[in-house]
Design an enzyme around this catalytic site. Sequence first.
Site, PDB file in Angstrom:
ATOM      1  N   ASN A 153       1.062  -1.125   0.008  1.00 60.04           N
ATOM      2  CA  ASN A 153       0.006  -0.001   0.173  1.00 60.04           C
ATOM      3  C   ASN A 153       0.970   1.246  -0.131  1.00 60.04           C
ATOM      4  OD1 ASN A 153      -1.946   2.007   0.403  1.00 60.04           O
ATOM      5  ND2 ASN A 153      -2.353   1.424   2.503  1.00 60.04           N
TER       6      ASN A 153
ATOM      7  N   HIS B 239      -9.446   0.788   5.187  1.00 54.92           N
ATOM      8  CA  HIS B 239      -8.237   0.955   6.066  1.00 54.92           C
ATOM      9  C   HIS B 239      -8.165   1.859   7.308  1.00 54.92           C
ATOM     10  CE1 HIS B 239      -4.111   2.256   6.548  1.00 54.92           C
ATOM     11  NE2 HIS B 239      -3.658   1.123   5.683  1.00 54.92           N
TER      12      HIS B 239
ATOM     13  N   GLU C 215      -6.665   4.305   8.436  1.00 50.80           N
ATOM     14  CA  GLU C 215      -6.566   5.714   7.849  1.00 50.80           C
ATOM     15  C   GLU C 215      -8.074   6.186   7.334  1.00 50.80           C
ATOM     16  OE1 GLU C 215      -1.780   5.192   7.012  1.00 50.80           O
ATOM     17  OE2 GLU C 215      -3.327   5.433   5.457  1.00 50.80           O
TER      18      GLU C 215
ATOM     19  N   GLU D 176      -5.478  -5.348  10.775  1.00 48.82           N
ATOM     20  CA  GLU D 176      -4.346  -4.129  11.087  1.00 48.82           C
ATOM     21  C   GLU D 176      -4.547  -3.740  12.345  1.00 48.82           C
ATOM     22  OE1 GLU D 176      -4.367  -0.895   8.558  1.00 48.82           O
ATOM     23  OE2 GLU D 176      -6.634  -0.626   8.423  1.00 48.82           O
TER      24      GLU D 176
ATOM     25  N   GLY E 168       3.117   2.214  13.060  1.00 43.19           N
ATOM     26  CA  GLY E 168       3.952   3.638  13.386  1.00 43.19           C
ATOM     27  C   GLY E 168       3.854   4.010  14.715  1.00 43.19           C
TER      28      GLY E 168
END
Length: 260
Positions: free
Chosen positions: A12, A96, A98, A170, A176
Amino acid sequence: MASPRTPIIAGNWKCHKTVEEARALAEGVLHGVEGIDGVEVVLCPPSVSLTTVSKCLEGHSLRLGAQNLYPTEGAYTGEVAARMLAGLCRYVILGHSERRHIFGEDDALIHAKVEAALAHGLAPILCVGETLEENERGRTEEVVSRQVRAALEGVDGRHFMELGGVIAYEPVWAIGTGRPCYGPTANAVIGMIRHLLAGLYSPEIASALRIQYGGSVNAANIAEFMEQPEIDGALVGGASLRVEEFVAIVRRTAEVRGLR
């Protein structure tokens, strides 16, 4: 005993790379993975580079994926509808973290996107996962189960499977942050998702559907996840932007899966 599910490594690229940089990255990956068998590789560039990367991949086994879609056509400035992607790419990332947490996409919208993708022959890479707060409160199963059920409500599981649909777990808290999600932990959650799919559909479909892990995956830790029996690959973020790192992830996946 080897799993019958072919591992899938999807890169991605998020909001990175110009069109020319995307071309160079795709060509580098193509050259790097030459001769590596037993792994399906998917490149998911920004929408402006889909056509360019598609041309790079012609005649090769690598697959192309989009990063998002909008469920309908119309007066939606800046969006890309499912019908526009049909015939251009095989996969599309949906839900996702985000998109959920930065852009405010809710379960209902993600469900509509899944249905739109399937209606136009696109295979969703459906992302689910809990935040740090939800994880610390012991709500992982509750949150992930809700996301899976909401996205797949009324969806034909066999159709999802036959198109090659994938689920990606995820954990938002491991992306991160420097806080790792270890292989056995990810395997347990993915096993829970597979058990849920067996109830939603059937044990046959649940056993056939691939479920990836996505959470700060790199060449150093991919083996830890691929050694787990329930994990069928990875959705790779930042590491997919570096040719040598991404190729190393694919190669290590092939090596580990070949030993199972």
